[in-house]
Design a protein around this motif. Structure first.
Motif, mmCIF file in Angstrom:
data_model
loop_
_atom_site.group_PDB
_atom_site.id
_atom_site.type_symbol
_atom_site.label_atom_id
_atom_site.label_comp_id
_atom_site.label_asym_id
_atom_site.label_seq_id
_atom_site.Cartn_x
_atom_site.Cartn_y
_atom_site.Cartn_z
ATOM 1 N N ALA B 79 0.873 -1.342 0.090
ATOM 2 C CA ALA B 79 -0.040 0.021 0.015
ATOM 3 C C ALA B 79 0.784 1.391 -0.014
ATOM 4 C CB ALA B 79 -0.852 -0.078 1.108
ATOM 5 N N ASP B 99 -12.769 9.351 -6.017
ATOM 6 C CA ASP B 99 -12.816 8.280 -5.039
ATOM 7 C C ASP B 99 -11.908 7.253 -5.247
ATOM 8 O OD1 ASP B 99 -14.078 9.632 -2.858
ATOM 9 O OD2 ASP B 99 -15.915 8.968 -3.229
ATOM 10 N N LEU B 103 -8.868 5.962 -3.151
ATOM 11 C CA LEU B 103 -8.528 4.597 -2.766
ATOM 12 C C LEU B 103 -7.134 4.318 -2.233
ATOM 13 C CD1 LEU B 103 -10.837 2.648 -2.510
ATOM 14 C CD2 LEU B 103 -9.990 1.675 -4.485
ATOM 15 N N ALA B 104 -6.047 4.639 -2.963
ATOM 16 C CA ALA B 104 -4.902 4.363 -2.600
ATOM 17 C C ALA B 104 -4.371 4.901 -1.320
ATOM 18 C CB ALA B 104 -3.930 4.835 -3.750
ATOM 19 N N ARG B 106 -6.526 5.555 1.052
ATOM 20 C CA ARG B 106 -7.225 4.774 2.230
ATOM 21 C C ARG B 106 -6.439 3.984 3.169
ATOM 22 N NH1 ARG B 106 -13.407 5.005 1.928
ATOM 23 N NH2 ARG B 106 -13.614 6.750 0.469
ATOM 24 N N PHE B 107 -5.672 3.082 2.319
ATOM 25 C CA PHE B 107 -5.022 2.039 3.035
ATOM 26 C C PHE B 107 -3.598 2.349 3.431
ATOM 27 C CE2 PHE B 107 -8.660 0.068 0.699
ATOM 28 C CZ PHE B 107 -9.078 -0.848 1.709
ATOM 29 N N ARG B 176 -4.418 7.052 -9.866
ATOM 30 C CA ARG B 176 -4.400 6.162 -8.720
ATOM 31 C C ARG B 176 -2.872 5.663 -8.144
ATOM 32 N NH1 ARG B 176 -8.425 1.655 -8.519
ATOM 33 N NH2 ARG B 176 -6.936 0.580 -9.393
#
Lengths: 417, 245
Positions: B79, B99, B103-104, B106-107, B176
């Motif tokens: 990640a 979004d 996403l990248a 978020r983790f 992303r």
């Protein structure tokens, strides 16, 4: 982090998710409804007989006597003679006695012949006394005191005249129209069958049945002006309620009445008779609860099916999440959150539906069945049911979550579809 | 990034998918890996991503021996440091364009902080202050990357990614992969769903942006013609008769 993803993901499948939530909500409504009816019926019945020590009637089943005398459910078959009533109410242990004469009706509502002792001694709820919302609690020969629901439903005010029908049928054509009654008072609401009852004097009941001795209008019926020619002392009543001076004498008095030699009588302790009634219906209640629980389980299986069947086409989505660093546990959590959320929405939806249904049905239940269901806050039991449903949903979510977890471990980043 | 004599055999397969493969990619460098189906491309990517553990040999990314990390730590490492672009279906269908890019973040806390221009070594209190204005600043950063990848404002504002063209989807995927400045971009056949003119434009953008981010680019494709765009290339050869991915 995950809840946002979960919400978006569920939003993407909103139709099937909404239907799943609905099916769970309806199932929860059923379960909560059965539970609410069960407890409220008990509370409502218990409220109605608070303060009465003994119920006395002609010999019959104790549950039947309880239902016919206090709850006006079913018909009391036999009656008690007025002499017997006078003898027993004069017993030294007796504090007060309320005679009950049932059998007539007014537009579907039961008419009860009684004495002013009724308003004096009857208690409901936690020992509360009846009182008038308007007018007086007066029982002259042609006075009627109306329960709150009767007055509201039929739009009566103090001073209005009404005619009593013979028998208890809704559309009875045989009316005692020669002798109209006048509304003397209207009772404040009690949440008991009192609200559904028209109270008149025993003399009034006697008067309207002059000329009806055979059960139908046979020959001349008197006008009010000529009633003094008739003896208006009642010859019989349906049942009567007793209060004792000292609670310790209740059992002795009960035995004395049950062994009364001049007439076969039955005296019951209302609490004991109620318990008997609950034992009787307990089996049916448990069966209903079990069926409702199964319906909830069916809803849950439906939810599991919807999530499981979506998993295959979501493998790509899971692989993308994995590629940006989601751990298999994240995938697991995502799916658990999904089932937990669906379950929670279903359980809460069921609770809302329950209150909606109660708001709609409570007046009908009160009017038709004399069952008073309160719209109170959820009971501990109901909250336990809601919590149980959410827990069950999470547990049911374990299987799809586990499968997604296994898939995402096996698939990794490759999207083989 | 370094692969040192790595072999891997899928469970149940009787031949290794990768047999004694060594390769090296320095930071900021571009490497083309040529391989048709059955040459162990996916296996290679999974090994570098830390999703698989080699049966023999060693995978080192940014000086970190992946075998020394737990599975969870490898997921976090991936990640933090690796951006992926796949052949197609790169986007989560129910997330908006922005979004999908975010996403990248978020983790990965690290990529989130870097996308915010924050110093990961700053004290927690400062980072908290940054996090407060975080979501808005993150959206700005995603927008900036998407604009650099020549996606119009109208496209960037899309709530539905499913009606984007494949070329647009691939560029969203690149954004992303780039956000938060990972050290390594792994692109697995990112152009095979594009037509020739779109492909060249896409490659140019990919090179420019990964160079601007200072990220190493590992580009895997079966298409020989693309090798000309890379300073260095490497052949993955299918083990005889094996037809696995």
């Amino acid at each position: 982090m995950l809840t946002r993803l979960t919400l978006r993901s569920l939003g993407n499948r909103r139709l099937s998710v909404a239907l799943t939530v609905l099916s769970i909500a309806v199932a929860v409504l059923l379960l909560l409804g059965v539970e609410r009816l069960r407890t409220e019926t008990r509370a409502s019945f218990l409220n109605t007989i608070s303060g009465t020590d003994l119920i006395v009637g002609a010999r019959t089943g104790s549950v039947q006597l309880l239902l016919s005398s206090v709850f006006r459910i079913g018909a009391g078959s036999n009656s008690v003679s007025w002499d017997t009533y006078e003898t027993i109410s004069g017993h030294p242990y007796v504090e007060w006695a309320i005679p009950l004469a049932l059998g007539d009706s007014h537009r579907g509502y039961r008419v009860l012949g009684t004495t002013p002792a009724y308003f004096e001694h009857l208690r409901y709820g936690t020992g509360r006394k009846l009182h008038a919302a308007s007018g007086d609690l007066r029982l002259g020969t042609f006075d009627a005191v109306l329960g709150a629901a009767v007055a509201r439903a039929l739009g009566y005010r103090v001073g209005d005249a009404l005619v009593i029908a013979h028998g208890t049928g809704q559309g009875s054509f045989a009316t005692h129209d020669n002798l109209p009654f006048r509304v003397a008072g209207i009772l404040a609401p009690t949440g008991t069958p009192v609200d559904q009852t028209l109270h008149v004097s025993l003399e009034g009941i006697e008067a309207i049945h002059v000329g009806w001795e055979s059960g139908v209008r046979a020959g001349a019926v008197p006008e009010a002006a000529h009633l003094h020619e008739h003896e208006l002392e009642p010859s019989e009543i349906s049942a009567f309620l007793l209060g004792v001076k000292q609670k310790m004498h209740t059992f002795q008095l009960q035995r004395a009445i049950n062994e009364y030699s001049r007439e076969p009588l039955l005296a019951i302790l209302p609490g004991v008779a109620l318990q008997e009634l609950w034992n009787l219906v307990g089996v049916a209640e448990r069966a209903l609860l079990a069926v409702s629980a199964l319906v909830v389980l069916t809803g849950m299986i439906g939810m599991m099916t919807v999530i499981l069947s979506g998993l295959n086409e979501r493998r790509r989505e899971m692989a993308i999440l994995r590629s940006v660093g989601a751990r298999p546990m994240h995938v697991f959590g995502l799916l658990i959150a999904e089932s937990g959320l669906i379950g929670s929405c279903g359980a809460l939806g069921g609770l809302l539906l329950l209150y909606g249904a109660l708001a709609l049905l409570a007046p009908v239940l009160a009017a038709e069945y004399g069952l008073f269901i309160r719209l109170g806050a959820p009971s501990a039991n109901e909250l336990r049911i809601v919590a149980g449903v959410v827990t069950l949903a999470v547990l049911m979510g374990l299987l799809p979550a586990w499968r997604a977890y296994r898939n995402s471990l096996a698939d990794g980043l490759s999207i083989r579809l | 990034m370094l692969l040192d004599r790595v072999s891997y055999t899928w469970p149940g397969a009787n031949r290794p998918a990768l047999d004694d493969v060594s390769l090296r990619l320095d930071s900021g460098e571009r490497l083309f890996i040529r391989g048709g189906s059955g040459t162990g491309k996916t296996t290679l990517i999974s090994l570098i991503g830390g999703l698989l553990q080699p049966a023999a040999g060693r995978v080192t990314v940014l000086g970190q021996d992946l075998a020394a990390l737990s599975a969870g730590a490898r997921d976090r490492f991936r990640a933090d440091h690796i951006g992926f672009v796949f052949q197609m279906f790169n986007l989560v269908p129910y997330l908006s364009v922005v979004d999908n890019v975010l996403l990248a973040c978020r983790f990965s806390r690290r990529r989130r902080d870097r996308a915010l221009g924050a110093d990961p070594s700053a004290p927690d209190s400062d980072r908290h202050a940054q996090a407060v204005r975080g979501r808005h600043a993150l959206i700005e950063e995603a927008e900036r990357l998407l604009a650099r990848l020549q996606l119009s404002a109208a496209v960037r504002a899309r709530r539905q990614v499913t009606d984007l063209s494949v070329g647009q989807q691939q560029r969203v995927a690149v954004a992303r992969a780039l956000i938060g400045g990972p050290a390594l971009i792994i692109a697995d056949e990112p152009t095979s769903a594009l037509d020739a003119s779109a492909r060249d434009g896409f490659l140019e953008l990919l090179f420019e942006e990964s160079a601007a981010a200072g990220a190493g680019l590992l580009f895997v494709s079966h298409d020989e013609a693309l090798a000309a765009h890379f300073p260095r290339s490497l052949d993955l050869r299918a083990p005889d008769g094996e037809d696995s991915c």
